[in-house]
Design a protein around this motif. Structure first.
Motif, PDB file in Angstrom:
ATOM      1  N   ARG A  16      43.099  21.477  55.288  1.00 21.38           N
ATOM      2  CA  ARG A  16      44.310  22.129  55.361  1.00 21.38           C
ATOM      3  C   ARG A  16      45.269  22.140  56.637  1.00 21.38           C
ATOM      4  O   ARG A  16      44.540  21.789  57.700  1.00 21.38           O
ATOM      5  CB  ARG A  16      43.983  23.609  54.858  1.00 21.38           C
TER       6      ARG A  16
ATOM      7  N   PHE B  88      40.415  31.189  50.292  1.00 20.15           N
ATOM      8  CA  PHE B  88      41.027  30.053  49.324  1.00 20.15           C
ATOM      9  C   PHE B  88      40.327  30.039  48.023  1.00 20.15           C
ATOM     10  O   PHE B  88      40.740  29.937  47.054  1.00 20.15           O
ATOM     11  CB  PHE B  88      41.149  28.826  50.087  1.00 20.15           C
TER      12      PHE B  88
ATOM     13  N   SER C  94      49.563  32.566  43.496  1.00 21.07           N
ATOM     14  CA  SER C  94      50.526  31.980  42.794  1.00 21.07           C
ATOM     15  C   SER C  94      50.551  32.452  41.557  1.00 21.07           C
ATOM     16  O   SER C  94      49.757  33.055  41.102  1.00 21.07           O
ATOM     17  CB  SER C  94      50.681  30.587  43.165  1.00 21.07           C
TER      18      SER C  94
ATOM     19  N   ASP D 287      47.299  29.380  47.447  1.00 24.68           N
ATOM     20  CA  ASP D 287      48.065  28.267  48.290  1.00 24.68           C
ATOM     21  C   ASP D 287      48.009  28.673  49.698  1.00 24.68           C
ATOM     22  O   ASP D 287      48.369  27.983  50.586  1.00 24.68           O
ATOM     23  CB  ASP D 287      49.131  27.661  47.632  1.00 24.68           C
ATOM     24  N   TYR D 288      48.387  30.116  49.855  1.00 20.47           N
ATOM     25  CA  TYR D 288      48.778  30.690  51.138  1.00 20.47           C
ATOM     26  C   TYR D 288      47.875  31.816  51.413  1.00 20.47           C
ATOM     27  O   TYR D 288      47.227  32.529  50.511  1.00 20.47           O
ATOM     28  CB  TYR D 288      50.268  31.210  51.053  1.00 20.47           C
TER      29      TYR D 288
END
Length: 460
Positions: A331, A378, A421, A427-428
């Motif tokens: 990442r 994550f 999401s 994703d963040y």
């Protein structure tokens, strides 16, 4: 080869304080002496390439010890740690061969600065190659997740709030194990069980200890009304050990892709001093990876300590698996939002920070450590945390009180949360930094005061 360090002080509290201030990633074997004669004997036996010496002691004080070292031509490096701050004391000890003088109470930064100044830290050419800094943090992080699962199980069963500890991860020698357990003991007697485990080339033992003073409150929590005899205490201990050991090992094993099978638990003893348990039952300790957890229950006087000990042979396999986990991630960790707090303290405005890698904005962050720290966020959609006791800060910001404050930088707690999401993917992530400088300063001052009070009490 590890460096032999001898700590000589008549105060048990002071000896522990000095030992805890040694650099955590320093490959050393630590020994203890209560006064000068004991120190000289151990030095003659080859213990103590570095001697950390108090001055005011019974039988043989620090000055006499320095004279004996000089007269007997004993080869050792001496750093004096004392509350006697008179200029004459400084001059006398240096004339007698000490390389430096540190005022009590000692702290880790001060001791490390002195050791680096005199190049003592370079006596061991390599820093613990079997447990690199990033790997140590990985052990701490996977233990964080596993102990959270164990705490959750215990909380659900007992309907209480379990205070989760900060995992203490160390590569220790035989003598250091005794010190770790003496810290747990804290003048209380305990009942303990141990349980072996093995799987995938990894093996070790788990020790679960419940202080005798805890059984009364545990009985209240479980609504036990009958008399708490030895048999009932043992049953309570076994049940707690099964939950904590089983869940922790399962959590660690899942993260390392290992299936750890547990052996039959063994009662080490009831109503014993920790030192007695170790002397009576655990006589053949080798160098081992030790993960120490200390659970408490809010509102109750309950203290349960869990220590996971992995054999030295197991560490090679575990280190490889952890290294593989670190290599899995690719990442970029680019910054997408930089708020007013970050602008004010970093001096970097949002426009300049946006789009940059976190590691280019803050090169002091270890990328491998951060990748492991955020892996569970994550992959498992869970939060991750860092406290100032683990690491003083993530970003080295100035103290809010640069004039009247006692600390040079901002101590920080860190909370890392997943941002999910619409598809459910993470994703963040977001990071929340909390200023805990006042809390850290207060705790450090309290610890220093406790050392002073304990030493004063011992002199009475």
């Amino acid at each position: 080869m590890s460096l032999s360090v001898l700590i000589c002080d008549d105060s048990l509290v002071a000896r522990k304080q000095v030992a805890k201030c040694l650099p955590q990633d320093w490959d050393v074997s630590v020994h203890f002496a209560k006064q000068g004669e004991d120190a000289i004997k151990q030095l003659r036996d080859g213990k103590g390439q570095l001697l950390l010496l108090d001055l005011n002691m019974p039988v043989m004080d620090g000055y006499q010890t320095l004279e004996a070292i000089r007269n007997q031509h004993i080869d050792t490096i001496v750093v004096v740690i004392s509350g006697d701050i008179q200029p004459e004391a400084h001059a006398r000890v240096k004339a007698l061969g000490a390389i430096d003088f540190i005022q009590k109470p000692v702290d880790a930064a001060m001791l490390q600065a002195v050791l680096q100044k005199h190049q003592v830290l370079q006596v061991t050419e390599v820093v613990d190659t079997n447990l690199p800094y990033a790997i140590r943090d990985c052990y701490q992080e996977i233990t964080n997740i596993a102990m959270g699962q164990a705490g959750d199980h215990l909380a659900r069963i007992m309907n209480v709030f379990v205070k989760l500890p900060i995992p203490n991860v160390n590569l220790i020698e035989v003598s250091e194990l005794h010190m770790m357990l003496n810290d747990i003991e804290a003048h209380d007697r305990v009942s303990a069980v141990c349980q072996g485990f093995i799987g995938g080339g990894v093996s070790g033992e788990a020790l679960c200890m419940l202080s005798d003073s805890s059984f009364g409150d545990v009985a209240k929590i479980l609504n036990i009304t009958q008399e708490i005899d030895d048999q009932l205490q043992l049953e309570v201990l076994m049940d707690a050990a099964s939950i904590l050991i089983g869940t922790c090992l399962t959590g660690i094993g899942q993260q390392l892709d290992l299936s750890l099978r547990q052996g039959q638990p063994i009662v080490l003893g009831q109503h014993r001093n920790v030192s007695e348990l170790i002397t009576a039952n655990l006589t053949k300790w080798r160098r081992t990876l030790a993960i120490e957890l200390s659970y408490g229950i809010e509102g109750y006087d309950v203290q349960c300590d869990l220590i996971l000990l992995f054999t030295e042979d197991s560490m090679a396999i575990m280190n490889k698996k952890l290294a593989h986990l670190l290599e899995d991630e690719d990442r970029e960790y680019n910054i997408h939002m930089w708020n007013d707090f970050m602008e004010s303290h970093s001096g970097l405005n949002a426009a300049d920070a946006k789009g940059q890698s976190l590691f280019s904005v803050n090169p002091s962050i270890n990328a491998a450590w951060f990748a492991q720290k955020t892996k569970a966020v994550f992959d498992l959609n869970v939060r991750s945390f860092m406290t100032w006791e683990q690491r003083p800060y993530l970003f080295k910001f100035a103290n809010y009180r640069p004039i009247t404050g006692t600390e040079d930088f901002m101590y920080q707690n860190l909370s890392i949360s997943p941002l999910t999401s619409a598809t459910g993917a993470v994703d963040y992530i977001s990071m929340m930094i909390y200023d805990t400088t006042d809390k850290a300063a207060a705790k450090k001052q309290l610890e220093a005061l406790q050392v002073y009070v304990d030493e004063a009490n011992e002199l009475r």
